[in-house]
Design an enzyme around this catalytic site. Structure first.
Site, PDB file in Angstrom:
ATOM      1  N   SER A 150       0.854  -1.195   0.000  1.00 61.48           N
ATOM      2  CA  SER A 150       0.000   0.000   0.000  1.00 61.48           C
ATOM      3  C   SER A 150       0.887   1.242   0.000  1.00 61.48           C
ATOM      4  O   SER A 150       2.046   1.179   0.432  1.00 61.48           O
ATOM      5  CB  SER A 150      -0.842  -0.002   1.274  1.00 61.48           C
ATOM      6  OG  SER A 150      -1.436   1.251   1.495  1.00 61.48           O
ATOM      7  N   TYR A 163      -1.189  -1.134  10.432  1.00 63.89           N
ATOM      8  CA  TYR A 163      -1.343  -1.311   8.984  1.00 63.89           C
ATOM      9  C   TYR A 163      -0.104  -0.807   8.247  1.00 63.89           C
ATOM     10  O   TYR A 163       0.486  -1.518   7.432  1.00 63.89           O
ATOM     11  CB  TYR A 163      -2.599  -0.571   8.515  1.00 63.89           C
ATOM     12  CG  TYR A 163      -2.951  -0.770   7.054  1.00 63.89           C
ATOM     13  CD1 TYR A 163      -3.550  -1.947   6.615  1.00 63.89           C
ATOM     14  CD2 TYR A 163      -2.699   0.225   6.109  1.00 63.89           C
ATOM     15  CE1 TYR A 163      -3.881  -2.133   5.279  1.00 63.89           C
ATOM     16  CE2 TYR A 163      -3.029   0.054   4.767  1.00 63.89           C
ATOM     17  CZ  TYR A 163      -3.628  -1.129   4.362  1.00 63.89           C
ATOM     18  OH  TYR A 163      -3.950  -1.312   3.038  1.00 63.89           O
TER      19      TYR A 163
END
Ligand code: NAI
Length: 262
Positions: A150, A163
């Protein structure tokens, strides 16, 4: 890796969002497609979608597996070899979840769930599959490992700790594999998208019962906000094409939202 037809791809998180888009793209390129996901209903729907997309039923292998569980993941790898006759030539690890809240309020469950799926499942897949891939394909035919990380890998934020940390680790790891696999005639690619039109806004609904003690504020309202943000993201098939182009060109890092010309 340039030739995909007749080969095998294994996509984690392949029942939804980015993973399903990748399954479609590489299936359309002539690969036999194994999709691994923890949700049976989503796998059933995805198998139908892949068929509607033009991929032959006998080339689709849906596998229900909790990828954080090493025994289950190993059994899924065995199943692919049994059904398709060998390990994948292309491993794409895309399964992921997110949960956002103040880092200082995080619980062990928050870290264990997010890092378990976003980082540990990637490690599991690499350790389970790479030796099999080397044994089956090194110096004989092209093979490749890819992971969906990401843009979060490059941005630390007060509410995105587990995350972002998991995604940064995945990026770093793929550089190690890119280097390590070169002598075998193989490589690694890490895809770092910004925003994808997917179902990740619902991830909290499927958080396992043993990891539900969250320190974050989770409600239908927060999930609705996330869903609205992700609805504006890139189409998963378009993103799959960007990954394919990156793999074809031997790129390690693929940044779909980086447009230096703008
Ligand atoms: P999604 O929710 O549509 O798909 C993720 C899939 O992973 C789901 O089908 C889910 O059931 C599966 N999964 C979760 N835990 C699992 C487990 N333990 N075992 C097996 N399968 C499991 O979400 P999306 O957005 O398509 O996510 C794919 C990847 O893209 C993730 O790694 C995510 O972090 C990444 N990503 C997503 C962005 C976005 O805006 N949606 C942006 C950048 C990266």
């Amino acid at each position: 890796m340039k030739d995909f037809a007749g080969k095998i791809v294994f996509v984690t998180g392949g029942a939804s969002g980015a993973g399903l888009g990748q399954a479609k793209v590489f299936g359309r390129a002539g690969m036999r497609v194994a999709i691994a996901d923890v949700r049976q209903d989503a796998l059933d729907n995805a198998a139908k979608e892949l068929e509607a997309f033009g991929i032959k039923k006998e080339d689709i292998l849906p596998l229900k597996v909790d990828l954080t569980n090493r025994a289950e993941y190993t059994a899924a790898a065995d199943k692919v070899e049994e059904v398709f006759g060998g390990p994948p030539h292309l491993l794409i690890q895309t399964a992921g979840v997110n949960s956002f809240g103040p880092i200082e309020a995080s619980t062990f469950d928050d870290f264990d769930w997010v890092m378990g799926v976003c980082l540990n499942h990637v490690v599991n897949g690499l350790l389970i599959f790479v030796p099999r891939m080397i044994k089956a394909y090194a110096h004989k035919t092209e093979f490749w490992v890819a992971t969906t990380s990401s843009m979060g890998a490059f941005m630390a934020g007060s509410t995105t700790g587990p995350y972002s940390a998991a995604k940064a680790a995945v990026c770093n790891l793929m550089y190690s594999y890119a280097d390590a696999l070169k002598p075998y005639g193989a490589g690694a690619t890490v895809l770092c998208p910004g925003n994808i039109n997917s179902n990740i806004g619902n991830a909290e609904k499927f958080r396992p019962a043993n990891l539900k003690n969250t320190g974050y504020h989770v409600s239908e309202g927060t999930m609705k906000t996330l869903r609205a943000i992700h609805a504006t993201g890139i189409d998963p098939v378009e993103l799959g094409e960007i990954l394919k182009e990156g793999i074809e060109n031997g790129r390690i890092l693929v940044l779909p939202d980086h447009h230096p010309e703008n």
